[in-house]
Each structure stands twice: as C-alpha cells, then as structure tokens.
Scaffold this motif. Structure first.
Motif, PDB file in Angstrom:
ATOM      1  N   ASN A  75       0.806  -1.230   0.000  1.00 50.92           N
ATOM      2  CA  ASN A  75       0.000   0.000   0.000  1.00 50.92           C
ATOM      3  C   ASN A  75       0.836   1.276   0.000  1.00 50.92           C
ATOM      4  O   ASN A  75       0.388   2.314   0.509  1.00 50.92           O
ATOM      5  CB  ASN A  75      -0.972   0.026   1.193  1.00 50.92           C
ATOM      6  N   PHE A  76       2.037   1.207  -0.578  1.00 52.55           N
ATOM      7  CA  PHE A  76       2.856   2.408  -0.709  1.00 52.55           C
ATOM      8  C   PHE A  76       2.916   2.758  -2.195  1.00 52.55           C
ATOM      9  O   PHE A  76       3.405   1.957  -3.000  1.00 52.55           O
ATOM     10  CB  PHE A  76       4.260   2.194  -0.154  1.00 52.55           C
ATOM     11  N   VAL A  79       6.275   3.064  -5.956  1.00 53.29           N
ATOM     12  CA  VAL A  79       7.552   2.406  -5.669  1.00 53.29           C
ATOM     13  C   VAL A  79       8.000   1.569  -6.860  1.00 53.29           C
ATOM     14  O   VAL A  79       7.224   0.774  -7.405  1.00 53.29           O
ATOM     15  CB  VAL A  79       7.450   1.515  -4.420  1.00 53.29           C
ATOM     16  N   ILE A  80       9.270   1.717  -7.249  1.00 53.25           N
ATOM     17  CA  ILE A  80       9.849   0.878  -8.308  1.00 53.25           C
ATOM     18  C   ILE A  80      11.023   0.059  -7.790  1.00 53.25           C
ATOM     19  O   ILE A  80      11.631  -0.700  -8.543  1.00 53.25           O
ATOM     20  CB  ILE A  80      10.276   1.719  -9.530  1.00 53.25           C
ATOM     21  N   GLY A  81      11.342   0.185  -6.508  1.00 52.65           N
ATOM     22  CA  GLY A  81      12.409  -0.623  -5.931  1.00 52.65           C
ATOM     23  C   GLY A  81      12.606  -0.303  -4.462  1.00 52.65           C
ATOM     24  O   GLY A  81      12.296   0.802  -4.004  1.00 52.65           O
ATOM     25  N   CYS A  82      13.098  -1.282  -3.711  1.00 60.58           N
ATOM     26  CA  CYS A  82      13.457  -1.076  -2.307  1.00 60.58           C
ATOM     27  C   CYS A  82      14.957  -1.306  -2.167  1.00 60.58           C
ATOM     28  O   CYS A  82      15.500  -2.278  -2.706  1.00 60.58           O
ATOM     29  CB  CYS A  82      12.691  -2.042  -1.412  1.00 60.58           C
ATOM     30  N   ILE A  83      15.629  -0.420  -1.460  1.00 64.27           N
ATOM     31  CA  ILE A  83      17.087  -0.410  -1.393  1.00 64.27           C
ATOM     32  C   ILE A  83      17.565  -0.637   0.035  1.00 64.27           C
ATOM     33  O   ILE A  83      16.937  -0.175   1.002  1.00 64.27           O
ATOM     34  CB  ILE A  83      17.637   0.923  -1.951  1.00 64.27           C
ATOM     35  N   ASP A  84      18.673  -1.346   0.163  1.00 69.35           N
ATOM     36  CA  ASP A  84      19.255  -1.559   1.485  1.00 69.35           C
ATOM     37  C   ASP A  84      20.695  -2.007   1.319  1.00 69.35           C
ATOM     38  O   ASP A  84      21.130  -2.352   0.205  1.00 69.35           O
ATOM     39  CB  ASP A  84      18.460  -2.616   2.262  1.00 69.35           C
ATOM     40  N   GLY A  85      21.418  -1.994   2.415  1.00 71.94           N
ATOM     41  CA  GLY A  85      22.772  -2.509   2.440  1.00 71.94           C
ATOM     42  C   GLY A  85      22.832  -3.761   3.292  1.00 71.94           C
ATOM     43  O   GLY A  85      22.056  -3.921   4.238  1.00 71.94           O
ATOM     44  N   LYS A 166      15.170  11.879   0.093  1.00 76.58           N
ATOM     45  CA  LYS A 166      15.186  12.624  -1.166  1.00 76.58           C
ATOM     46  C   LYS A 166      13.775  12.640  -1.737  1.00 76.58           C
ATOM     47  O   LYS A 166      12.882  11.964  -1.232  1.00 76.58           O
ATOM     48  CB  LYS A 166      16.144  11.971  -2.171  1.00 76.58           C
ATOM     49  N   ASP A 167      13.589  13.369  -2.831  1.00 77.30           N
ATOM     50  CA  ASP A 167      12.275  13.334  -3.471  1.00 77.30           C
ATOM     51  C   ASP A 167      12.094  12.071  -4.308  1.00 77.30           C
ATOM     52  O   ASP A 167      11.010  11.824  -4.835  1.00 77.30           O
ATOM     53  CB  ASP A 167      12.049  14.583  -4.334  1.00 77.30           C
ATOM     54  N   PHE A 168      13.157  11.262  -4.431  1.00 81.01           N
ATOM     55  CA  PHE A 168      13.049   9.986  -5.133  1.00 81.01           C
ATOM     56  C   PHE A 168      13.435   8.799  -4.251  1.00 81.01           C
ATOM     57  O   PHE A 168      13.366   7.659  -4.678  1.00 81.01           O
ATOM     58  CB  PHE A 168      13.916   9.983  -6.403  1.00 81.01           C
ATOM     59  N   LEU A 169      13.858   9.043  -3.005  1.00 78.85           N
ATOM     60  CA  LEU A 169      14.139   7.984  -2.052  1.00 78.85           C
ATOM     61  C   LEU A 169      13.482   8.348  -0.729  1.00 78.85           C
ATOM     62  O   LEU A 169      13.835   9.361  -0.114  1.00 78.85           O
ATOM     63  CB  LEU A 169      15.641   7.777  -1.871  1.00 78.85           C
ATOM     64  N   PHE A 170      12.525   7.527  -0.302  1.00 80.75           N
ATOM     65  CA  PHE A 170      11.739   7.842   0.878  1.00 80.75           C
ATOM     66  C   PHE A 170      12.165   6.973   2.058  1.00 80.75           C
ATOM     67  O   PHE A 170      12.302   5.755   1.930  1.00 80.75           O
ATOM     68  CB  PHE A 170      10.255   7.654   0.589  1.00 80.75           C
ATOM     69  N   THR A 171      12.373   7.628   3.188  1.00 82.45           N
ATOM     70  CA  THR A 171      12.785   6.966   4.416  1.00 82.45           C
ATOM     71  C   THR A 171      11.659   7.076   5.448  1.00 82.45           C
ATOM     72  O   THR A 171      10.764   7.912   5.317  1.00 82.45           O
ATOM     73  CB  THR A 171      14.059   7.619   4.968  1.00 82.45           C
ATOM     74  N   PRO A 172      11.675   6.249   6.506  1.00 77.03           N
ATOM     75  CA  PRO A 172      10.615   6.325   7.513  1.00 77.03           C
ATOM     76  C   PRO A 172      10.791   7.518   8.443  1.00 77.03           C
ATOM     77  O   PRO A 172      11.884   8.089   8.552  1.00 77.03           O
ATOM     78  CB  PRO A 172      10.778   5.008   8.271  1.00 77.03           C
ATOM     79  N   TYR A 173       9.700   7.882   9.116  1.00 76.77           N
ATOM     80  CA  TYR A 173       9.769   8.872  10.193  1.00 76.77           C
ATOM     81  C   TYR A 173      10.370   8.202  11.424  1.00 76.77           C
ATOM     82  O   TYR A 173       9.917   7.141  11.850  1.00 76.77           O
ATOM     83  CB  TYR A 173       8.378   9.397  10.536  1.00 76.77           C
ATOM     84  N   LEU A 174      11.390   8.838  11.999  1.00 77.92           N
ATOM     85  CA  LEU A 174      11.976   8.300  13.225  1.00 77.92           C
ATOM     86  C   LEU A 174      11.046   8.501  14.412  1.00 77.92           C
ATOM     87  O   LEU A 174      10.982   7.664  15.320  1.00 77.92           O
ATOM     88  CB  LEU A 174      13.329   8.963  13.493  1.00 77.92           C
ATOM     89  N   HIS A 175      10.297   9.608  14.403  1.00 80.73           N
ATOM     90  CA  HIS A 175       9.385   9.912  15.499  1.00 80.73           C
ATOM     91  C   HIS A 175       8.058  10.401  14.930  1.00 80.73           C
ATOM     92  O   HIS A 175       7.762  11.609  14.963  1.00 80.73           O
ATOM     93  CB  HIS A 175       9.999  10.962  16.432  1.00 80.73           C
ATOM     94  N   PRO A 176       7.222   9.501  14.395  1.00 84.52           N
ATOM     95  CA  PRO A 176       5.950   9.924  13.795  1.00 84.52           C
ATOM     96  C   PRO A 176       5.024  10.513  14.853  1.00 84.52           C
ATOM     97  O   PRO A 176       4.947  10.019  15.979  1.00 84.52           O
ATOM     98  CB  PRO A 176       5.391   8.621  13.232  1.00 84.52           C
ATOM     99  N   THR A 177       4.334  11.588  14.471  1.00 94.12           N
ATOM    100  CA  THR A 177       3.463  12.281  15.431  1.00 94.12           C
ATOM    101  C   THR A 177       2.017  12.378  14.965  1.00 94.12           C
ATOM    102  O   THR A 177       1.146  12.689  15.772  1.00 94.12           O
ATOM    103  CB  THR A 177       3.994  13.711  15.692  1.00 94.12           C
ATOM    104  N   HIS A 188       5.404   1.840   4.636  1.00 94.34           N
ATOM    105  CA  HIS A 188       6.824   1.869   4.292  1.00 94.34           C
ATOM    106  C   HIS A 188       7.526   0.623   4.817  1.00 94.34           C
ATOM    107  O   HIS A 188       8.272  -0.046   4.077  1.00 94.34           O
ATOM    108  CB  HIS A 188       7.462   3.133   4.877  1.00 94.34           C
ATOM    109  N   MET A 189       7.283   0.285   6.081  1.00 89.81           N
ATOM    110  CA  MET A 189       7.953  -0.854   6.702  1.00 89.81           C
ATOM    111  C   MET A 189       7.577  -2.158   6.004  1.00 89.81           C
ATOM    112  O   MET A 189       8.443  -2.995   5.731  1.00 89.81           O
ATOM    113  CB  MET A 189       7.589  -0.932   8.187  1.00 89.81           C
ATOM    114  N   ARG A 190       6.293  -2.327   5.697  1.00 91.69           N
ATOM    115  CA  ARG A 190       5.866  -3.571   5.046  1.00 91.69           C
ATOM    116  C   ARG A 190       6.484  -3.686   3.649  1.00 91.69           C
ATOM    117  O   ARG A 190       7.013  -4.739   3.292  1.00 91.69           O
ATOM    118  CB  ARG A 190       4.347  -3.622   4.949  1.00 91.69           C
ATOM    119  N   THR A 191       6.440  -2.614   2.873  1.00 92.71           N
ATOM    120  CA  THR A 191       6.944  -2.668   1.507  1.00 92.71           C
ATOM    121  C   THR A 191       8.458  -2.831   1.484  1.00 92.71           C
ATOM    122  O   THR A 191       8.996  -3.681   0.763  1.00 92.71           O
ATOM    123  CB  THR A 191       6.541  -1.408   0.732  1.00 92.71           C
ATOM    124  N   ARG A 192       9.162  -2.038   2.289  1.00 94.28           N
ATOM    125  CA  ARG A 192      10.620  -2.113   2.288  1.00 94.28           C
ATOM    126  C   ARG A 192      11.130  -3.437   2.836  1.00 94.28           C
ATOM    127  O   ARG A 192      12.264  -3.868   2.538  1.00 94.28           O
ATOM    128  CB  ARG A 192      11.205  -0.966   3.114  1.00 94.28           C
TER     129      ARG A 192
END
Length: 275
Positions: A75-76, A79-85, A166-177, A188-192
C-alpha cells in the motif's frame, strides 16, 4: 533446453572440479560464470552487477508494472524498488587499508547495496565498498543515484533511515506524530521489508555468504556478484526459495543531515497519500 547457449557452456562441468583442501569450495557452475565475466570484460567485478540479462534496472514499462505490484503488497504508491545494504563477512585483508573493512559490529566485511524487485530479484547491486562505509555514502556515489538525479526513472525507492531522504528515495519517520505519518511508516515498513527478505533468501541459498569468505576483497566481490546473478537466474526459473535464516548485520545509524527540502517533500507526500 539443450539449445540454450548457457547450458552448452555448462556442459564443460564434467571436466572441472570443485574439490579442494579448503572448506566451502566454489561450485563448478560458479567457476564458469566467473570465467565468463573475465573473458567478456577483462575484469572480475564491476559496480553495477554482472550479466545485464539477469541484473538490470527496470525500463519504463516494467516500472509501471512494479508500481502496481509494490502497492498491492504494501500500500505504498509509486515504488519501483526497495534499497538496502547488507554485509558479507570476509577474512581480515592483509593490506594497509584492512581496518576500513571492519564494520560497526567489529567484523570484516564487504558492504553490499542491493535494490529488489517485487519478485525478490536484484535490479541493481553495488559490491565493492568496504565494511566501514555508511549505506548512504554508497548510494550517493552510485550510478543509480546519478540516474535518479537526472530523472531517468519515473518512480521512487524506499530505504531505511540509514539513507538520506530525497524526493526519489523515501525513508521512515523516526518519530511519527500524526496519523498520516503512522500510516506512512506502516506501509513503508511492510513494503521495504521485501529487500530484507530478498537478502535472506539469497544468503540462505548461498551459504558461503553467511560464512567468512577467505579470499582477497576483489575475489570476494567476484563471488558475491556471481551468487547474485545465480539468485536472479534461479528466481526466473521458478526455483523454490529456501527457508530464510536469521541474519546478523551491523545496525546502520540514522542519516542525520537530511535537507529541509527532502523532509518537507516527505511530509507533503504523507499528507497526500496517507490521509
């Protein structure tokens, strides 16, 4: 089939051997792929993967399809890809820069950047960075980052908080309010999570990636790339995934120098799509 050129090349296997006095011998099929890389390009490893027939970033038509598949999964939108190291353990190099391979959990590694498809295949891989390198630095210095900066791709990547927003790489909120931010983080968490699952399948299929690779760093990169190619090949052939084993990768600290523009873009995106 017997007409497949790849199968013909692999027909040399009976003449080769993976018997060695060391543990974890390289499979014969992997020897063949490594040799093909060297013969084709005169080098054993490159930044952006190997054998582009098996590892390549999606074209415009495929990107449109990926957006649908990623959205159906998590439900995000867009998205065309999920990135990680992920870190692949290696023995301590015998070179002056050896300590640069020591990662945050105090073991030596190659820090591998991967982008996954909805089918858990690699669409991009960067393999030559030392274990002490931060994930965000790897991406900022990659050809894929340049492509997104040039607007070559119509879609977004999802990454964890170790990357810069970035406007082309989305990261989670560390402290969502807000409710929107909470829903954003959930999607975000489910998709990534798909990229973490891809890494798990890959490492479970090729156990040498979990054990310490006892080669020079350049040859370790060769092995890593070859296993990624084989992973994609097996996925395309419909081979079942092995059970995923628990991984032990160093935690990446949050990226702390995000520009206001990137954070504002994320806020607007969350308000628009996660009301």
């Amino acid at each position: 089939t017997s007409r497949n050129p790849f199968n013909k090349v692999l027909s040399v296997q009976p003449r080769l051997s993976s018997v060695t006095q060391r543990g974890q011998p390289i499979p014969v099929c992997l020897q063949v792929l490594i040799t093909l890389r060297f013969l084709a390009c005169g080098t054993f490893h490159r930044e952006t993967g190997d054998l582009s027939h098996y590892i390549n970033f999606p074209d415009a038509r495929t990107q449109a399809n990926y957006k649908v598949l990623f959205y159906e999964y998590g439900n995000f939108p867009g998205v065309i890809g999920c990135i990680d190291g992920t870190h692949i353990p290696i023995k301590r190099p015998s070179t002056p820069d050896a300590e640069e391979y020591r990662n945050r959990k105090n073991w030596f590694s190659i820090n591998v950047q991967g982008v996954c498809t909805p089918q858990l295949e690699f669409s991009n891989i960067v393999v030559w960075w030392k274990g002490a390198t931060h994930d965000s630095r790897i991406f900022l210095n990659s050809s894929l980052y340049t492509q997104f900066e040039r607007r070559d791709h119509n879609g977004i990547l999802l990454g964890d908080s170790g990357f810069a927003q970035k406007d082309f790489l989305f990261t989670p909120y560390l402290h969502p309010t807000t409710a929107e931010q909470l829903r954003y983080n959930q999607a975000h968490m489910r998709t990534r999570g798909l990229v973490e699952r891809m890494f798990g399948v890959w490492k479970s299929r090729f156990q040498c990636l979990r054990k310490t690779l006892r080669f020079k760093p350049s040859r370790c990169c060769t092995v890593i790339i070859a296993t990624a190619v084989l992973h994609n090949y097996l996925k395309k052939q419909g081979c079942p995934d092995p059970p995923i084993e628990e991984d032990d990768n160093p935690d990446v600290p949050p990226f702390t120098t995000n520009h206001r523009e990137g954070l504002a873009y994320r806020d607007a995106f969350a308000l628009c799509h996660f009301k």
